[in-house]
Write a protein that holds these residues in place. Structure first.
Motif, mmCIF file in Angstrom:
data_model
loop_
_atom_site.group_PDB
_atom_site.id
_atom_site.type_symbol
_atom_site.label_atom_id
_atom_site.label_comp_id
_atom_site.label_asym_id
_atom_site.label_seq_id
_atom_site.Cartn_x
_atom_site.Cartn_y
_atom_site.Cartn_z
ATOM 1 N N LEU A 198 0.876 -1.444 0.106
ATOM 2 C CA LEU A 198 0.005 0.097 -0.167
ATOM 3 C C LEU A 198 0.757 1.175 -0.088
ATOM 4 C CD1 LEU A 198 -2.781 -1.157 2.472
ATOM 5 C CD2 LEU A 198 -3.150 -0.630 0.219
ATOM 6 N N ALA A 199 2.028 1.240 0.907
ATOM 7 C CA ALA A 199 2.818 2.414 0.720
ATOM 8 C C ALA A 199 3.509 2.649 -0.349
ATOM 9 C CB ALA A 199 3.839 2.081 2.041
ATOM 10 N N LEU A 200 3.908 1.513 -1.113
ATOM 11 C CA LEU A 200 4.639 1.804 -2.353
ATOM 12 C C LEU A 200 3.721 2.342 -3.442
ATOM 13 C CD1 LEU A 200 6.629 -1.715 -2.728
ATOM 14 C CD2 LEU A 200 7.694 0.553 -2.505
ATOM 15 N N THR A 201 2.605 1.981 -3.408
ATOM 16 C CA THR A 201 1.474 2.616 -4.450
ATOM 17 C C THR A 201 1.515 4.164 -4.396
ATOM 18 O OG1 THR A 201 -0.533 2.525 -3.109
ATOM 19 C CG2 THR A 201 0.032 0.621 -4.493
ATOM 20 N N VAL A 202 1.686 4.659 -3.112
ATOM 21 C CA VAL A 202 1.573 6.180 -3.088
ATOM 22 C C VAL A 202 3.161 6.789 -2.810
ATOM 23 C CG1 VAL A 202 -0.593 6.200 -2.169
ATOM 24 C CG2 VAL A 202 1.047 5.819 -0.343
ATOM 25 N N GLY A 203 4.020 6.103 -2.597
ATOM 26 C CA GLY A 203 5.419 6.415 -2.670
ATOM 27 C C GLY A 203 5.910 6.757 -1.424
ATOM 28 N N LEU A 204 5.434 6.152 -0.519
ATOM 29 C CA LEU A 204 5.746 6.351 0.916
ATOM 30 C C LEU A 204 6.555 5.287 1.675
ATOM 31 C CD1 LEU A 204 2.853 8.229 2.351
ATOM 32 C CD2 LEU A 204 4.709 9.400 1.547
ATOM 33 N N SER A 205 7.114 5.354 2.606
ATOM 34 C CA SER A 205 7.700 4.184 3.583
ATOM 35 C C SER A 205 6.616 3.842 4.292
ATOM 36 C CB SER A 205 8.921 4.597 4.385
ATOM 37 O OG SER A 205 8.407 5.279 5.388
ATOM 38 N N LYS A 206 6.361 2.432 4.705
ATOM 39 C CA LYS A 206 5.446 1.777 5.620
ATOM 40 C C LYS A 206 5.124 2.678 6.911
ATOM 41 C CE LYS A 206 7.689 -1.936 6.163
ATOM 42 N NZ LYS A 206 7.836 -3.512 6.597
ATOM 43 N N PHE A 207 6.370 3.244 7.331
ATOM 44 C CA PHE A 207 6.028 4.148 8.521
ATOM 45 C C PHE A 207 5.498 5.377 8.397
ATOM 46 C CE2 PHE A 207 7.511 6.669 12.102
ATOM 47 C CZ PHE A 207 7.389 5.760 13.170
ATOM 48 N N GLN A 208 5.965 6.079 7.139
ATOM 49 C CA GLN A 208 5.244 7.309 6.669
ATOM 50 C C GLN A 208 3.787 7.048 6.477
ATOM 51 O OE1 GLN A 208 7.906 7.947 3.336
ATOM 52 N NE2 GLN A 208 9.173 9.530 4.697
ATOM 53 N N PHE A 209 3.583 5.994 5.606
ATOM 54 C CA PHE A 209 2.218 5.862 5.468
ATOM 55 C C PHE A 209 1.350 5.453 6.383
ATOM 56 C CE2 PHE A 209 -0.997 2.465 4.130
ATOM 57 C CZ PHE A 209 -1.878 3.107 3.284
ATOM 58 N N LEU A 210 1.695 4.712 7.529
ATOM 59 C CA LEU A 210 0.895 4.431 8.556
ATOM 60 C C LEU A 210 0.514 5.692 9.537
ATOM 61 C CD1 LEU A 210 -0.258 2.530 10.676
ATOM 62 C CD2 LEU A 210 1.909 2.213 11.659
ATOM 63 N N ARG A 211 1.466 6.615 9.605
ATOM 64 C CA ARG A 211 1.274 7.682 10.273
ATOM 65 C C ARG A 211 0.402 8.679 9.498
ATOM 66 N NH1 ARG A 211 4.419 9.003 14.722
ATOM 67 N NH2 ARG A 211 3.995 11.219 14.140
ATOM 68 N N GLN A 212 0.660 8.844 8.302
ATOM 69 C CA GLN A 212 -0.077 9.826 7.541
ATOM 70 C C GLN A 212 -1.572 9.298 7.311
ATOM 71 O OE1 GLN A 212 0.613 12.697 6.227
ATOM 72 N NE2 GLN A 212 2.779 12.676 6.993
ATOM 73 N N PHE A 213 -1.851 7.983 7.176
ATOM 74 C CA PHE A 213 -3.244 7.459 6.912
ATOM 75 C C PHE A 213 -3.986 7.685 8.141
ATOM 76 C CE2 PHE A 213 -6.533 4.459 7.126
ATOM 77 C CZ PHE A 213 -7.054 4.278 5.676
#
Length: 279
Positions: A198-213
């Motif tokens: 999921l993070a790759l589809t929006v160009g983020l790391s897993k950690f960044q994606f989790l925090r941003q979501f």
């Protein structure tokens, strides 16, 4: 209460989401650890009794309510405080994984600021995480497990680590990207999702994606997807679909898992709900 007879035992697990991570549950009565070091970050709690150990010239006591946080290559020993012994849960976090977290936050190396943390909330979080990754590993999805792990690590280092605030220019999750993720969930309710993909589809790391979501929705990706599944389940039950077909079609492990999640969310079992809303 632990028995006073000699009981020395350690059980080990390997978490499926992170093969390099070691998890253990130990019971010691008379065994004492000599001075030693670890290659990884070691986090632990005691559920019964207490442990005392020397670390950098000071004595510390790990008792129920506290959290032990030891950096790699820090020498220490360990033994029971009382004759009754103690029980401990321990997690060994690989340095490579912690470094990935630091890189995702645009930080250098991460370190704990003290060997003992007085943090009951985080201690309870750790116990829940440890149980989910060991005793109940077969009943948890990879995304839920990794969400719990990353959530714990982030809280741990923000509360008790040498970590600066996130820089203002950190990567963001745009509105369009958020809607795209949500649509993936709506379209794939019966599928397994992974944070990394999921993070790759929006160009983020897993950690960044989790925090941003979570910042955008107030929920983790796993919690959001779980709620979607339950909302769709209500509609399916109202149409007259069976509970077992609903559970299978919406990605629950089995009907028991579905029943538990449904009752937890709506205070009623799927069967009772269906009786109330269908002729």
């Amino acid at each position: 209460m632990m028995a006073t007879s000699a009981v020395e035992k350690i059980d080990y697990w390997q978490a499926s989401i992170l093969k390099e991570m070691e998890l253990s549950r130990a019971r010691f009565t008379h065994f004492a650890f000599e001075k030693h070091v670890h290659l990884d970050y070691h986090i632990g709690v005691v559920s019964h009794g207490g442990q005392r150990y020397h670390h950098r010239g000071c004595e510390y006591r790990l008792t129920p309510g506290n959290l032990s946080t030891l950096n790699p290559d820090e020498s220490h020993n360990g033994q029971s405080i009382a004759d009754g012994g103690y029980e401990a849960l321990v997690m060994s976090l690989p340095t490579s994984y912690v470094q990935q977290v630091g890189q995702a936050l645009n930080q250098g190396e991460l370190f704990f600021n003290a060997p003992i943390q007085d943090d009951p909330w985080l201690r309870n979080y750790f116990i829940r995480l440890h149980q989910q990754l060991t005793l109940y590993q077969a009943n948890i999805s990879p995304m839920e497990a990794e969400t719990l792990l990353l959530g714990f690590i982030s809280e741990l280092f923000y509360r008790h680590g040498k970590l600066r605030n996130l820089p203002s220019n950190s990567a963001k999750l745009s509105g369009a990207q958020l809607e795209s993720i949500k649509q993936q969930f709506h379209s794939g309710l019966d599928q397994e999702f992974e944070l990394e993909q999921l993070a790759l589809t929006v160009g983020l790391s897993k950690f960044q994606f989790l925090r941003q979501f979570k910042a955008a929705t107030g929920m983790t990706p796993h919690a959001y997807l779980k709620r979607l599944r339950l909302e769709y389940a209500k509609k399916a039950l109202m149409r007259g679909d069976s509970a077992i077909n609903t559970a299978h079609g919406l990605g629950f492990f089995d009907q028991s898992h579905f029943n538990k999640a449904f009752k937890q969310a709506f205070l009623i079992t799927p069967a009772h709900f269906q009786k109330r809303v269908t002729p």
